[in-house]
Design a protein around this motif. Structure first.
Motif, mmCIF file in Angstrom:
data_model
loop_
_atom_site.group_PDB
_atom_site.id
_atom_site.type_symbol
_atom_site.label_atom_id
_atom_site.label_comp_id
_atom_site.label_asym_id
_atom_site.label_seq_id
_atom_site.Cartn_x
_atom_site.Cartn_y
_atom_site.Cartn_z
ATOM 1 N N ASP A 171 -3.303 -1.622 -5.037
ATOM 2 C CA ASP A 171 -2.644 -1.358 -3.711
ATOM 3 C C ASP A 171 -2.391 -3.124 -3.757
ATOM 4 O O ASP A 171 -1.523 -3.674 -2.389
ATOM 5 C CB ASP A 171 -3.358 -0.921 -2.160
ATOM 6 N N PHE A 229 -8.211 -2.295 1.791
ATOM 7 C CA PHE A 229 -7.650 -2.910 3.252
ATOM 8 C C PHE A 229 -7.072 -2.715 3.725
ATOM 9 O O PHE A 229 -5.713 -3.556 3.343
ATOM 10 C CB PHE A 229 -8.724 -4.229 3.040
ATOM 11 N N THR A 272 1.182 -1.173 -0.003
ATOM 12 C CA THR A 272 -0.551 0.200 0.082
ATOM 13 C C THR A 272 1.203 1.542 0.220
ATOM 14 O O THR A 272 0.386 2.073 -0.292
ATOM 15 C CB THR A 272 -1.277 -0.350 1.282
#
Ligand code: GDP
Ligand code: PGA
Ligand code: MN
Ligand code: MN
Length: 605
Positions: free
Chosen positions: A295, A318, A276
């Motif tokens: 990501d 997430f 991410t």
């Protein structure tokens, strides 16, 4: 007519009859009190949010600090993926391979039927049609998940294109993946519910041949948002092997150099190893920009032009909260300014969220992820190490305008990486696609909090897919070799690289500052693609020549720079021995090309 059959008449008129029949059969088994077909509308989302607040599942954050945002605190036992409870139930054990838990499908079906019988009593069963990838894209795939968890509905609503548009895509001949999820906590009449229902018994089960998913006992994202790891990686890796495309645990980014040339990169690092952050990189080098496409997951297929084209099948992030701060990942901080669900972070006294690494200063008082008073003197961290934020991709300021292009983006480079305190250099280029597959196949990383297990322990995580492959790992390697050959025939195979942001000095500190400075390694990779940067050979492949990367500008000393590429023959030969053991464990299916590359690695030491 049974009560259940009455309820399913609420199905939308255009719902395909196979979907309706399937929903009916699951309702028959699980006996929910109500069935709700999700349309994915904003009004539906708001209603679910309000209900979850009333039920105590979500805490509404201070709207002046964090508009439309919520905090969920999980059951303390339900905080990460449960790899020991994850099963690939192929017909033949050999198709699941030595890295997966396997059980015979017929036996598993008996076990699960027992567990799911009556599992949704007292609860609402939500039906969520979803598309992985832009609705209607040739690379997109459809699924339908049922769940008895409103938290899972809200999460799926962010992470996928969920609702009426996806349902409208499903016709009599459309393929769709059915996924059944229950928290495994039925309510008897008069029972009070808890904020985070779950069950000590957990099963995350995949039937690759029939392309079905069943998940029981957990509401944690990776175990319960079945579109994500279960479908987009485990089931998709099987479909991809059959159809000639790749499902990868990889971020996707677009990097543009100062002369305006753009490159697309897919990078696979194990969970909580920097995907991410890398996808949202803010380059420290003037004139360079990085834009985010995905990501966590990439679906990549050779396109009509012979190039590898990739989509991000997801619609949200997430992300790991701890370590995400203004100095490390300002883009993520901006993304979660509003409209975010946080799970297992700490709550501030003014109704906002906090986690380790968010700010340099630690608040003097917090309520920790377990709901207890917390001060800087408290021993345990305020936020769980695997606490997460769930947020829509289109709220990310660095999102590329091509992120949801139905045709995907053309991939110029594939990167593998992990958390390695020793041995692995900051960056190296594979000598060939075959060498790159060897690097991916033998990837190792220190364990993180993203799954149960001992933190810091080094383990093999081939292709960063150890927990996510729906097939025999060695078949996965062969598949990458095959796709590479096909791309190579048109002369358009991406270059493959390896990176390691986590090498440590003898004093234990990271030798490389990481984060925005990772742009220096990325820039070098693009210069390799352009044929502009020089490299020298090493056991790991081609590494930058002296002067190719301005480490001093990153604040790194000459000594540390050398240590980032240091070759320690004894440690490397021990690693090669360990690779022998690992490859032997993978068995007879290991491709000859991987064995050849391993022999070459040894010869170069
Ligand atoms: P993902 O789970 O692979 O997407 O990983 P994240 O990007 O969420 O990062 C996981 C953890 O690693 C977070 O605590 C980050 O702050 C940390 N991290 C990410 N990139 C770097 C880096 O370049 N250097 C260091 N030292 N830590 C990093
Ligand atoms: P991550 O995603 O890779 O961002 O940690 C969740 C996971 O892999 O469990
Ligand atoms: Mn992941
Ligand atoms: Mn991530």
């Amino acid at each position: 007519m049974t009560a259940t059959a009455t309820l399913t008449r609420h199905a939308p008129d255009n719902a395909d009859s196979r979907v309706v029949d399937w929903v009916d059969s699951i309702a028959e088994l699980t006996q929910p009190d109500r069935i709700v077909w999700c349309d994915g509308s904003a009004a539906e989302r708001q209603r679910l949010l309000d209900e979850a607040v009333a039920a105590g599942t979500l805490i509404r954050l201070n709207p002046e600090k964090r508009p439309n945002s919520y905090l969920a605190r999980s059951n303390p036992s339900d905080v990460a993926r449960v790899e020991s409870r994850t099963f690939i139930c192929s017909e033949r054990e050999d198709d699941a391979g030595p890295t997966n838990n396997w059980a015979a499908p017929a036996e598993m079906r008996v076990t699960l039927t027992g567990l799911f019988r009556g599992a949704m009593r007292g609860r609402t069963m939500y039906v969520m049609p979803f598309s992985m990838g832009p609705v209607g894209s040739p690379l997109a795939r459809l699924g339908v998940q049922v769940t008895d968890s409103p938290y899972v509905v809200l999460s799926t609503g962010t992470m996928t294109r969920m609702g009426a548009d996806a349902l409208a895509q499903i016709g009599p001949r459309t393929e769709w993946v059915p996924a059944v999820h229950s928290v495994g906590a039925p309510l008897q009449p008069g029972d009070a519910d808890v904020a985070w229902p779950c069950n000590e018994t957990k099963y995350i089960v995949h039937y690759p041949e029939t392309r079905e998913i069943w998940s029981y006992g957990s509401a944690y994202g990776g175990n319960a948002i079945l579109a994500k790891k279960a479908f987009a990686l485990r089931i998709a890796s099987k479909i991809g092997e059959q159809e000639g495309w790749l499902a990868a645990h990889m971020l996707l980014l677009k990097v543009t150099n100062p002369s305006g040339r753009a490159f697309h990169v897919a990078a696979g690092f194990p969970s909580a190893c920097g995907k991410t952050n890398f996808a949202m990189l803010k380059p420290s080098m003037p004139g360079w920009t990085v834009e985010t496409i995905g990501d966590d997951i990439a679906w990549m297929a050779p396109g009509p032009d012979g190039r590898l084209r990739a989509i991000n099948p997801e619609a949200g992030f997430f992300g790991v909260a701890p370590g995400t701060g203004h100095s490390t990942n300002p883009t993520a901080i901006a993304t979660v300014q509003s409209d975010t669900i946080f799970t297992n972070v700490a709550l501030t006294d003014d109704g906002d969220v906090w986690w380790e690494g968010l700010t340099e200063e630690t608040p003097s008082h917090l309520v920790d992820w377990l709901g207890r008073d917390w001060t800087p003197d408290s021993e345990a961290p305020a936020a769980h190490p695997n606490s997460r934020f769930t947020v829509s991709a289109d709220l990310c300021p660095s999102i590329a305008d091509t992120w949801d292009d139905p045709a995907g983006v053309p991939i110029d480079a594939v990167i593998f990486g992990g958390r390695r305190a020793t041995n692995v250099p900051l960056v190296a280029q594979a000598r060939s696609w075959e060498h790159g597959v060897y690097i991916g196949a033998t990837l190792a990383s220190e364990r993180t909090a993203a799954a149960e297990g001992t933190l810091g322990e080094l383990r093999r995580d081939p292709f960063a897919m150890l927990p996510f492959s729906g097939t025999h790992m060695a078949d996965h390697w062969q598949h990458w070799l095959t796709v590479g050959e096909r791309l190579g025939r048109s002369g358009q195979a991406p270059l493959i690289f390896q990176v390691n942001w986590f090498r440590r000095g003898e004093d234990g500190r990271f030798l490389w500052p990481g984060f925005s400075e990772n742009s220096r390694a990325l820039a070098w990779m693009t210069e390799r693609i352009e044929g502009r940067a020089d490299a020298v050979d090493s056991p790991f492949g081609l590494v930058p020549v002296d002067g190719a990367i301005d480490y001093a500008a990153a604040g790194v000393s000459r000594e540390d720079w050398d240590a980032l590429f240091a070759i320690e023959p004894e440690a490397l030969s021990a690693e090669a021995d360990d690779t022998d053991v690992f490859l032997a464990r993978m068995g007879a299916k290991v491709p000859a090309a991987v064995m050849r590359q391993h022999a070459e690695f040894r010869a170069r030491l």
